[in-house]
Design a protein around this motif. Sequence first.
Motif, PDB file in Angstrom:
ATOM      1  N   ALA A 140       8.258   4.680  -8.733  1.00 12.71           N
ATOM      2  CA  ALA A 140       7.468   4.119  -7.197  1.00 12.71           C
ATOM      3  C   ALA A 140       8.751   4.804  -6.471  1.00 12.71           C
ATOM      4  N   ILE A 141      10.318   4.449  -6.977  1.00 16.07           N
ATOM      5  CA  ILE A 141      11.343   5.161  -5.747  1.00 16.07           C
ATOM      6  C   ILE A 141      11.184   6.545  -5.916  1.00 16.07           C
ATOM      7  N   HIS A 180       8.574   3.739   4.059  1.00 16.71           N
ATOM      8  CA  HIS A 180       8.011   4.083   2.231  1.00 16.71           C
ATOM      9  C   HIS A 180      10.007   4.764   1.805  1.00 16.71           C
ATOM     10  N   HIS A 181      10.696   4.250   3.247  1.00 14.66           N
ATOM     11  CA  HIS A 181      12.199   4.592   2.767  1.00 14.66           C
ATOM     12  C   HIS A 181      12.228   3.930   0.770  1.00 14.66           C
ATOM     13  N   PRO A 182      13.120   4.731   0.586  1.00 15.89           N
ATOM     14  CA  PRO A 182      13.281   4.364  -1.195  1.00 15.89           C
ATOM     15  C   PRO A 182      13.961   2.910  -0.985  1.00 15.89           C
ATOM     16  N   ASP A 183      15.037   2.612  -0.172  1.00 13.05           N
ATOM     17  CA  ASP A 183      15.867   1.390  -0.187  1.00 13.05           C
ATOM     18  C   ASP A 183      15.350   0.398  -0.358  1.00 13.05           C
ATOM     19  N   ARG A 184      14.157   0.037   1.021  1.00 18.71           N
ATOM     20  CA  ARG A 184      13.251  -0.839   1.014  1.00 18.71           C
ATOM     21  C   ARG A 184      12.248  -1.493  -0.490  1.00 18.71           C
ATOM     22  N   LEU A 185      12.214  -0.408  -1.025  1.00 25.34           N
ATOM     23  CA  LEU A 185      11.082  -0.365  -2.043  1.00 25.34           C
ATOM     24  C   LEU A 185      12.527  -0.724  -3.530  1.00 25.34           C
ATOM     25  N   PRO A 204       0.397  -1.155  -0.129  1.00 30.02           N
ATOM     26  CA  PRO A 204      -0.488  -0.029  -0.107  1.00 30.02           C
ATOM     27  C   PRO A 204       0.587   1.510  -0.162  1.00 30.02           C
ATOM     28  N   GLU A 205       2.291   1.137   0.237  1.00 30.90           N
ATOM     29  CA  GLU A 205       2.712   2.484   1.175  1.00 30.90           C
ATOM     30  C   GLU A 205       2.672   3.327  -0.245  1.00 30.90           C
ATOM     31  N   VAL A 206       3.377   1.601  -2.380  1.00 32.00           N
ATOM     32  CA  VAL A 206       3.473   2.496  -3.126  1.00 32.00           C
ATOM     33  C   VAL A 206       2.362   3.602  -3.880  1.00 32.00           C
TER      34      VAL A 206
END
Length: 277
Positions: free
Chosen positions: A244-245, A230-235, A145-147
């Motif tokens: 999305a990043i 929401h950390h970009p590294d996680r995505l 859902p964060e995306v």
Amino acid sequence: MSVWGKIVGGAAGLMIGGPIGALLGAAAGHAYDALADDLPTGDGTPITTRAGGVAADAAVDAPSGDRPAATQHIAFTIGVIALAAKMAKVDGVVTRREIDAFRSFFHVPPEEVDNVGRFFDLAKRDSSGFEAYARQVASLFPAHPEVLEEVLAGLFLIAKADDAHVDDVAKLAYLRSVSTIFGLSETQFRRVAAAAGVELTDDPYAILDIMPDAGDEAVQQAYRRLARVHHPDRLIARGLPPEAIALANRKLAAINGAYDRIRRERRAQRPEAQPVT
């Protein structure tokens, strides 16, 4: 080859169905159909996963070189363009400010502006039919859902781009409908709005999804939870598309800003107290 080259060049045989596939076909002149596995049909209802396919949530973790991941990337890209174009058209006219807002949250390489414009122009013809696009985008990330929050945040930026008030009934109805289709709660909707500077512009507590009377420990816990999600590294680790990043970077900046503001305000109010860390 970039995702734009794959789209314009026929996507090397990748097949995408639903409204996104129809838009691809209209723009590129190719007969795209059937994005395998759990993508909705034209009316937004899921179709059964076919033998040998990979479900959308499994595709999230697939390496970028795999067919499902590449297909997901293309579908996400076109879906977000379509939702953005239809958001801009809700009040009847697409303004330059709204187009600039779209470009501010959705990076378009200079050499691909014409290609992206082709999809944007087709999708902006009217505001009808956005529900099917929203369902298809949501089906790409059922476990993330964060995306979807990042996508909604981008739509909020377009909604507030021109001179019209952001509380315009038609615009808010569009945003709430997309949020509902994405499966986001009212709290998530408010948090995204606040992060985008809409409605709750001056409320850092809304961005962190906490009450103003929350204790220092609760503030810190809320911040760490949202920053982690929401950390970009996680995505990036999950193989999500670059678009999305980029949206996640904007969201994380809002979360960091809200937390820093709360810390500053509380230190100013309680100079002798233990600072919020």
